[in-house]
Scaffold this motif. Structure first.
Motif, short mmCIF file in Angstrom:
data_model
loop_
_atom_site.label_atom_id
_atom_site.label_comp_id
_atom_site.label_asym_id
_atom_site.label_seq_id
_atom_site.Cartn_x
_atom_site.Cartn_y
_atom_site.Cartn_z
N GLU A 1 -70.36 -22.62 -29.04
CA GLU A 1 -69.14 -22.84 -28.25
C GLU A 1 -69.06 -24.28 -27.74
N ASP A 2 -70.18 -24.80 -27.24
CA ASP A 2 -70.20 -26.18 -26.76
C ASP A 2 -69.93 -27.18 -27.89
N ILE A 3 -70.57 -26.96 -29.03
CA ILE A 3 -70.40 -27.87 -30.17
C ILE A 3 -68.96 -27.86 -30.65
N LEU A 4 -68.39 -26.66 -30.79
CA LEU A 4 -67.00 -26.56 -31.26
C LEU A 4 -66.00 -27.02 -30.20
N GLY A 5 -66.45 -27.22 -28.98
CA GLY A 5 -65.60 -27.74 -27.91
C GLY A 5 -65.56 -29.26 -27.86
N LEU A 6 -66.41 -29.90 -28.65
CA LEU A 6 -66.43 -31.36 -28.68
C LEU A 6 -65.19 -31.90 -29.40
N ARG A 7 -64.74 -33.07 -28.99
CA ARG A 7 -63.63 -33.75 -29.65
C ARG A 7 -64.07 -35.18 -29.93
N VAL A 8 -63.96 -35.60 -31.17
CA VAL A 8 -64.33 -36.96 -31.58
C VAL A 8 -63.09 -37.61 -32.18
N CYS A 9 -62.73 -38.77 -31.64
CA CYS A 9 -61.57 -39.50 -32.13
C CYS A 9 -61.98 -40.89 -32.57
#
Length: 127
Positions: free
Chosen positions: A39-47
């Motif tokens: 859940e934490d990993i899939l909650g990351l956002r990288v731009c």
């Protein structure tokens, strides 16, 4: 799928990062993250505000997919590397670049759509 560069690109200062340069930089940056659950990993956002052909984002997907697979295993889930890569590309990766051909190459490399990877100027984009 590298885009052929020409003299105009060099004149404008366009420089594309080779994967062997992007890889250690991304790993070092992501080592600082404390996300350990799926859940934490899939909650990351990288731009990436200047994605070019996506070298940095390709490496981000690889690193986060490894971590996601490990998290799924700890949580008792059996999933494939391809599923992890698709999940990361679909939920965590965003970018923009002024070069339409480069963005098309990045979309192809990352299996990402127009919503995630856009053509435009990051300095003038209405985020």
């Amino acid at each position: 799928m590298p885009v052929t560069r020409d003299a105009d690109d060099r004149a404008l200062g366009v420089v594309y990062t080779p994967p062997d340069v992007a890889r250690p930089m991304v790993r070092m940056a992501l080592d600082a993250l404390s996300a350990t659950t799926a859940e934490d990993i899939l909650g990351l956002r990288v731009c990436d505000p200047a994605i070019g052909e996506g070298a940095f984002l390709v490496e981000v997907v690889a690193v986060l997919a490894e971590r996601l697979l490990a998290a799924w295993r700890r949580e008792g889930l059996v999933r494939s590397e391809a599923e992890a890569r698709r999940a990361i590309s679909a939920r965590c990766i965003f970018g923009i670049d002024v070069d339409e051909q480069a963005v098309a190459a990045a979309r192809s490399a990352l299996d990402a759509g127009e919503r995630a990877l856009r053509v435009g100027d990051a300095l003038g984009f209405d985020w």
